[in-house]
Design a protein around this motif. Structure first.
Motif, PDB file in Angstrom:
ATOM      1  N   ILE A 119       0.831  -1.205   0.000  1.00 18.19           N
ATOM      2  CA  ILE A 119       0.000   0.000   0.000  1.00 18.19           C
ATOM      3  C   ILE A 119       0.867   1.258   0.000  1.00 18.19           C
ATOM      4  N   ILE A 120       1.864   1.307   0.876  1.00 19.41           N
ATOM      5  CA  ILE A 120       2.630   2.533   1.089  1.00 19.41           C
ATOM      6  C   ILE A 120       3.811   2.665   0.139  1.00 19.41           C
ATOM      7  N   ALA A 121       4.616   1.619   0.024  1.00 21.45           N
ATOM      8  CA  ALA A 121       5.891   1.743  -0.692  1.00 21.45           C
ATOM      9  C   ALA A 121       5.825   1.321  -2.150  1.00 21.45           C
ATOM     10  N   SER A 122       4.919   0.431  -2.497  1.00 27.40           N
ATOM     11  CA  SER A 122       4.917  -0.081  -3.864  1.00 27.40           C
ATOM     12  C   SER A 122       3.786   0.513  -4.710  1.00 27.40           C
ATOM     13  N   GLY A 123       2.556   0.306  -4.289  1.00 25.88           N
ATOM     14  CA  GLY A 123       1.428   0.776  -5.082  1.00 25.88           C
ATOM     15  C   GLY A 123       1.116   2.247  -4.904  1.00 25.88           C
ATOM     16  N   GLY A 124       1.295   2.752  -3.690  1.00 27.44           N
ATOM     17  CA  GLY A 124       0.980   4.154  -3.405  1.00 27.44           C
ATOM     18  C   GLY A 124       1.695   5.141  -4.309  1.00 27.44           C
ATOM     19  N   PRO A 125       3.017   5.038  -4.438  1.00 29.59           N
ATOM     20  CA  PRO A 125       3.713   5.983  -5.336  1.00 29.59           C
ATOM     21  C   PRO A 125       3.255   5.886  -6.789  1.00 29.59           C
ATOM     22  N   LYS A 126       2.849   4.709  -7.227  1.00 31.37           N
ATOM     23  CA  LYS A 126       2.369   4.563  -8.606  1.00 31.37           C
ATOM     24  C   LYS A 126       1.060   5.311  -8.823  1.00 31.37           C
ATOM     25  N   LEU A 127       0.313   5.509  -7.735  1.00 31.17           N
ATOM     26  CA  LEU A 127      -0.943   6.247  -7.832  1.00 31.17           C
ATOM     27  C   LEU A 127      -0.775   7.732  -7.562  1.00 31.17           C
ATOM     28  N   VAL A 128       0.157   8.077  -6.676  1.00 30.88           N
ATOM     29  CA  VAL A 128       0.324   9.471  -6.268  1.00 30.88           C
ATOM     30  C   VAL A 128       1.231  10.232  -7.238  1.00 30.88           C
ATOM     31  N   ILE A 129       2.340   9.620  -7.630  1.00 34.29           N
ATOM     32  CA  ILE A 129       3.308  10.316  -8.501  1.00 34.29           C
ATOM     33  C   ILE A 129       3.675   9.449  -9.722  1.00 34.29           C
ATOM     34  N   PRO A 130       2.684   9.037 -10.527  1.00 35.25           N
ATOM     35  CA  PRO A 130       3.004   8.155 -11.654  1.00 35.25           C
ATOM     36  C   PRO A 130       3.882   8.822 -12.707  1.00 35.25           C
ATOM     37  N   ASN A 131       3.703  10.119 -12.928  1.00 26.70           N
ATOM     38  CA  ASN A 131       4.509  10.809 -13.943  1.00 26.70           C
ATOM     39  C   ASN A 131       5.987  10.825 -13.554  1.00 26.70           C
ATOM     40  N   THR A 132       6.270  11.055 -12.293  1.00 27.06           N
ATOM     41  CA  THR A 132       7.660  11.066 -11.826  1.00 27.06           C
ATOM     42  C   THR A 132       8.286   9.689 -11.984  1.00 27.06           C
ATOM     43  N   LEU A 133       7.541   8.651 -11.638  1.00 25.23           N
ATOM     44  CA  LEU A 133       8.067   7.295 -11.785  1.00 25.23           C
ATOM     45  C   LEU A 133       8.300   6.947 -13.248  1.00 25.23           C
ATOM     46  N   ALA A 134       7.387   7.344 -14.110  1.00 27.48           N
ATOM     47  CA  ALA A 134       7.546   7.063 -15.540  1.00 27.48           C
ATOM     48  C   ALA A 134       8.737   7.826 -16.112  1.00 27.48           C
ATOM     49  N   ASP A 135       8.937   9.055 -15.656  1.00 22.77           N
ATOM     50  CA  ASP A 135      10.072   9.851 -16.153  1.00 22.77           C
ATOM     51  C   ASP A 135      11.413   9.315 -15.673  1.00 22.77           C
ATOM     52  N   ASN A 136      11.455   8.739 -14.476  1.00 25.30           N
ATOM     53  CA  ASN A 136      12.701   8.246 -13.911  1.00 25.30           C
ATOM     54  C   ASN A 136      13.004   6.791 -14.264  1.00 25.30           C
ATOM     55  N   ALA A 137      12.164   6.159 -15.063  1.00 25.74           N
ATOM     56  CA  ALA A 137      12.388   4.760 -15.440  1.00 25.74           C
ATOM     57  C   ALA A 137      13.578   4.661 -16.391  1.00 25.74           C
ATOM     58  N   PRO A 138      14.288   3.528 -16.353  1.00 26.52           N
ATOM     59  CA  PRO A 138      15.396   3.338 -17.291  1.00 26.52           C
ATOM     60  C   PRO A 138      14.904   3.372 -18.743  1.00 26.52           C
ATOM     61  N   GLU A 139      15.812   3.639 -19.651  1.00 27.05           N
ATOM     62  CA  GLU A 139      15.444   3.780 -21.066  1.00 27.05           C
ATOM     63  C   GLU A 139      14.830   2.500 -21.628  1.00 27.05           C
ATOM     64  N   ASN A 140      15.317   1.337 -21.191  1.00 32.39           N
ATOM     65  CA  ASN A 140      14.820   0.085 -21.747  1.00 32.39           C
ATOM     66  C   ASN A 140      13.555  -0.423 -21.041  1.00 32.39           C
ATOM     67  N   LEU A 141      13.011   0.349 -20.115  1.00 31.27           N
ATOM     68  CA  LEU A 141      11.799  -0.047 -19.413  1.00 31.27           C
ATOM     69  C   LEU A 141      10.775   1.079 -19.516  1.00 31.27           C
ATOM     70  N   THR A 142      10.113   1.141 -20.635  1.00 31.23           N
ATOM     71  CA  THR A 142       9.088   2.163 -20.827  1.00 31.23           C
ATOM     72  C   THR A 142       7.723   1.510 -20.642  1.00 31.23           C
ATOM     73  N   ILE A 143       7.057   1.857 -19.555  1.00 30.21           N
ATOM     74  CA  ILE A 143       5.726   1.344 -19.251  1.00 30.21           C
ATOM     75  C   ILE A 143       4.740   2.483 -19.486  1.00 30.21           C
ATOM     76  N   PRO A 144       3.694   2.224 -20.242  1.00 26.65           N
ATOM     77  CA  PRO A 144       2.687   3.275 -20.435  1.00 26.65           C
ATOM     78  C   PRO A 144       2.106   3.734 -19.098  1.00 26.65           C
ATOM     79  N   LEU A 145       1.773   5.005 -19.025  1.00 24.94           N
ATOM     80  CA  LEU A 145       1.285   5.598 -17.779  1.00 24.94           C
ATOM     81  C   LEU A 145       0.026   4.893 -17.274  1.00 24.94           C
ATOM     82  N   GLY A 146      -0.870   4.535 -18.169  1.00 22.78           N
ATOM     83  CA  GLY A 146      -2.092   3.831 -17.772  1.00 22.78           C
ATOM     84  C   GLY A 146      -1.803   2.481 -17.140  1.00 22.78           C
ATOM     85  N   LEU A 147      -0.826   1.754 -17.680  1.00 22.75           N
ATOM     86  CA  LEU A 147      -0.451   0.463 -17.111  1.00 22.75           C
ATOM     87  C   LEU A 147       0.188   0.639 -15.740  1.00 22.75           C
TER      88      LEU A 147
END
Length: 145
Positions: A38-66
């Protein structure tokens, strides 16, 4: 003439339930892992998904909706781990999710050493689902009434 034995069903259900110490260990794991998801894994994906998507490695591009969907599943699984009637189903779902996460780490992100942690979590969730399997039967029986 056949006589039904009502205690036979109870004895079978009782053998499917964990003992007192094992039950405490399971609940401790379920609460800790539930809070983690709830807190460390899923929560950040819901609260700051854009930041997580921007900081992902180049070879790991996950669509924001996913990414948001995965966050919802992780939070729902974390909550489900802490609800007695849903604990086995949540553990089974999180086991599948963590196996998929390990596959993503190993094959898409090209970091097989990072797949070890999700696989360990998958084994723990599979054990929890197995130990709590009686709750699935209880849930099915309560829904079929």
């Amino acid at each position: 003439m056949t006589i039904a034995n009502p205690t036979a069903t109870f004895a079978t259900d009782a053998t499917n339930r964990p003992g007192k110490i094992r039950n405490r260990v399971l609940w401790t794991l379920q609460i800790l892992l539930g809070l983690f998801f709830i807190i460390a894994s899923g929560g950040p994906k819901l609260v700051i998904p854009n930041t997580l998507a921007d900081n992902a490695p180049e070879n790991l591009t996950i669509p924001l909706g996913l990414l948001v969907f995965i966050g919802i599943v992780e939070v729902a699984g974390g909550i489900g781990l802490m609800v007695p009637r849903l604990s086995a189903l949540a553990a089974a779902g999180l086991s599948v999710l963590t196996v998929l996460a390990a596959g993503t780490q190993a094959f898409i992100a090209d970091k097989p050493s990072m797949a070890i942690f999700p696989l360990v979590l998958a084994a723990i969730f599979a054990w929890i689902a197995h130990e709590r399997r009686a709750t699935i039967t209880d849930l099915r029986n309560s829904l079929s009434r």
